[in-house]
Design a protein around this motif. Sequence first.
Motif, mmCIF file in Angstrom:
data_model
loop_
_atom_site.group_PDB
_atom_site.id
_atom_site.type_symbol
_atom_site.label_atom_id
_atom_site.label_comp_id
_atom_site.label_asym_id
_atom_site.label_seq_id
_atom_site.Cartn_x
_atom_site.Cartn_y
_atom_site.Cartn_z
ATOM 1 N N VAL A 1 -10.087 -1.618 2.661
ATOM 2 C CA VAL A 1 -11.446 -1.316 2.202
ATOM 3 C C VAL A 1 -12.410 -2.491 2.352
ATOM 4 N N GLN A 2 -11.962 -3.607 2.895
ATOM 5 C CA GLN A 2 -12.778 -4.822 2.923
ATOM 6 C C GLN A 2 -12.243 -5.758 4.000
ATOM 7 N N ILE A 3 -13.087 -6.689 4.443
ATOM 8 C CA ILE A 3 -12.698 -7.737 5.392
ATOM 9 C C ILE A 3 -12.706 -9.059 4.648
ATOM 10 N N LEU A 4 -11.618 -9.812 4.748
ATOM 11 C CA LEU A 4 -11.466 -11.030 3.952
ATOM 12 C C LEU A 4 -11.779 -12.279 4.778
ATOM 13 N N MET A 5 -12.665 -13.124 4.218
ATOM 14 C CA MET A 5 -12.997 -14.414 4.821
ATOM 15 C C MET A 5 -12.961 -15.472 3.721
ATOM 16 N N LEU A 6 -12.745 -16.727 4.108
ATOM 17 C CA LEU A 6 -12.745 -17.833 3.145
ATOM 18 C C LEU A 6 -14.121 -18.484 3.117
ATOM 19 N N VAL A 7 -14.501 -19.010 1.954
ATOM 20 C CA VAL A 7 -15.864 -19.517 1.804
ATOM 21 C C VAL A 7 -16.085 -20.837 2.535
ATOM 22 N N SER A 8 -15.052 -21.673 2.637
ATOM 23 C CA SER A 8 -15.209 -22.980 3.279
ATOM 24 C C SER A 8 -14.535 -22.964 4.649
ATOM 25 N N ARG A 9 -15.302 -23.207 5.692
ATOM 26 C CA ARG A 9 -14.783 -23.104 7.057
ATOM 27 C C ARG A 9 -15.627 -23.963 7.992
ATOM 28 N N GLU A 10 -15.380 -23.832 9.304
ATOM 29 C CA GLU A 10 -16.068 -24.714 10.253
ATOM 30 C C GLU A 10 -17.564 -24.433 10.337
ATOM 31 N N LEU A 11 -17.940 -23.156 10.298
ATOM 32 C CA LEU A 11 -19.333 -22.767 10.485
ATOM 33 C C LEU A 11 -19.861 -22.078 9.236
ATOM 34 N N THR A 12 -21.150 -22.243 8.997
ATOM 35 C CA THR A 12 -21.758 -21.443 7.944
ATOM 36 C C THR A 12 -21.710 -19.974 8.356
ATOM 37 N N LEU A 13 -21.589 -19.105 7.393
ATOM 38 C CA LEU A 13 -21.307 -17.705 7.676
ATOM 39 C C LEU A 13 -22.472 -16.956 8.307
ATOM 40 N N GLY A 14 -23.677 -17.495 8.197
ATOM 41 C CA GLY A 14 -24.806 -16.804 8.795
ATOM 42 C C GLY A 14 -24.919 -16.961 10.293
ATOM 43 N N ARG A 15 -24.198 -17.911 10.886
ATOM 44 C CA ARG A 15 -24.332 -18.193 12.317
ATOM 45 C C ARG A 15 -23.982 -16.979 13.172
ATOM 46 N N ARG A 16 -24.660 -16.886 14.302
ATOM 47 C CA ARG A 16 -24.550 -15.662 15.103
ATOM 48 C C ARG A 16 -23.178 -15.466 15.736
ATOM 49 N N GLN A 17 -22.368 -16.514 15.796
ATOM 50 C CA GLN A 17 -21.000 -16.338 16.277
ATOM 51 C C GLN A 17 -20.238 -15.332 15.430
ATOM 52 N N ASN A 18 -20.656 -15.189 14.160
ATOM 53 C CA ASN A 18 -19.969 -14.273 13.250
ATOM 54 C C ASN A 18 -20.534 -12.855 13.276
ATOM 55 N N TRP A 19 -21.641 -12.659 13.945
ATOM 56 C CA TRP A 19 -22.322 -11.371 13.864
ATOM 57 C C TRP A 19 -21.517 -10.185 14.402
ATOM 58 N N PRO A 20 -20.665 -10.363 15.433
ATOM 59 C CA PRO A 20 -19.843 -9.205 15.840
ATOM 60 C C PRO A 20 -18.979 -8.667 14.699
ATOM 61 N N LEU B 1 0.818 -1.215 0.000
ATOM 62 C CA LEU B 1 0.000 0.000 0.000
ATOM 63 C C LEU B 1 0.848 1.260 0.000
ATOM 64 N N SER B 2 1.953 1.235 0.724
ATOM 65 C CA SER B 2 2.786 2.430 0.837
ATOM 66 C C SER B 2 3.697 2.632 -0.373
ATOM 67 N N ARG B 3 3.726 1.660 -1.265
ATOM 68 C CA ARG B 3 4.625 1.757 -2.426
ATOM 69 C C ARG B 3 3.877 1.987 -3.745
ATOM 70 N N ASP B 4 2.550 1.935 -3.712
ATOM 71 C CA ASP B 4 1.762 2.236 -4.909
ATOM 72 C C ASP B 4 0.425 2.800 -4.445
ATOM 73 N N CYS B 5 0.199 4.065 -4.734
ATOM 74 C CA CYS B 5 -0.989 4.747 -4.214
ATOM 75 C C CYS B 5 -2.283 4.234 -4.826
ATOM 76 N N ARG B 6 -2.191 3.412 -5.867
ATOM 77 C CA ARG B 6 -3.409 2.845 -6.457
ATOM 78 C C ARG B 6 -3.950 1.674 -5.655
ATOM 79 N N LEU B 7 -3.121 1.098 -4.821
ATOM 80 C CA LEU B 7 -3.493 -0.152 -4.159
ATOM 81 C C LEU B 7 -4.338 0.085 -2.908
ATOM 82 N N ARG B 8 -5.286 -0.814 -2.712
ATOM 83 C CA ARG B 8 -6.075 -0.929 -1.498
ATOM 84 C C ARG B 8 -6.009 -2.389 -1.057
ATOM 85 N N ALA B 9 -6.535 -2.715 0.118
ATOM 86 C CA ALA B 9 -6.380 -4.089 0.606
ATOM 87 C C ALA B 9 -7.560 -4.517 1.439
ATOM 88 N N SER B 10 -7.716 -5.829 1.526
ATOM 89 C CA SER B 10 -8.656 -6.448 2.461
ATOM 90 C C SER B 10 -7.932 -6.746 3.763
#
Length: 374
Positions: A166-185, A132-141
């Motif tokens: 600009v974004q939060i990165l998560m992987l699609v395959s994991r222990e819990l489905t993403l809708g579960r309330r453990q992820n809500w925070p 990010l600090s070496r190219d002003c065009r770049l953004r990151a998750s």
Amino acid sequence: MAGNSLGTDRAKRFAGAIDCDLHPAVPGMNVLLPYLDDYWREMITVRALDRLNLSLTSYPQNAPLSCRPDWALEDGKKPGSSLKAMQEHVLDRYQSGHGILNCLYGAQVFHSEDMAAAFCRATNDWIRDEWLSRDCRLRASIVIPAHNAEMAVAEIERRADDFRFVQILMLVSRELTLGRRQNWPIYRLAERLGLPIGIHAGSAYRYAPTPVGWPSHYVEDYIAQSAAFETQLQSMIAEGVFAKFPDLKVVAIESGLTWLSGYIWRADKTWKGVRAEVPWVTKAPSEIIRSHVRFTVQPIDAADEREAIARLVDHMKSDSLFLFSTDYPHWQFDEDAALPPGLPDDLFRKIVCENALATYPRLSKANQTMEIAL
């Protein structure tokens, strides 16, 4: 890919493009050492972690899909580990206005939650300093230890004031489905900060990546990723994530596109029959997806890519769903065909730039912050 430009006419069309899926590769454990405290540096030595390749096995380094031949680096270096090469291959070539970095690395998947949190912090610091600090065009998750919501929230908060993330990165395959309330925070904070949740193809491999067990071949695993995206989107809809967090945006990254029509038809039809079970889902899944979910265009995975995109726009009744991506350095297209020829000009500009600006509010905020600093 010969030459350094797309040609005058094509270059004008792509000028200012926002590439929503670029993969910077951590070249080795040594680059993260300065960002780890004394305890974790000692643990790396004690556990001999410095000898390991912590790249996710979802993208094996020597698999053809993991890197285009003309994007490979010299001396066997990890594809994607050179900023200079990324600039030459895609940022300069497409005259990108911005590129969003999604770092796929083992930091996300350590079984030890403390170790995962430490390596995610180090990875984000390294991305900040070396990219990010070496190219002003770049953004990151923001890379997070998603299996511990408390630690994930702490890392997001640590990045909250840097609008280049600009974004939060998560992987699609994991222990819990993403809708579960453990992820809500995580979602609650993401909504408050204006950070979309980027769900990227990939797995922590804690469990089999298919509903019926472990596959034998990489091709089975990769194709099964689209089914994982269906499952996760349905989970977030049915569990009420979008009802609870009405301003939350989700970006499905490297999910493919052709599965979307069949999924939407079935999801809407089934919801009409059993919606009494989920009274908080007051809109059809197709309407929820139109409002909350976006998809990067690579891979398009269709024989006629232009027709596939046109059909999806018509079926979904929206031209705002798709975001430009090259998926650098993964091999999803040849030469310069990141988007198929023949797309109408209005749709082309929506995909290349306008949809991303509407999805990522921090893109414009980061620009304003940099202008004030200057």
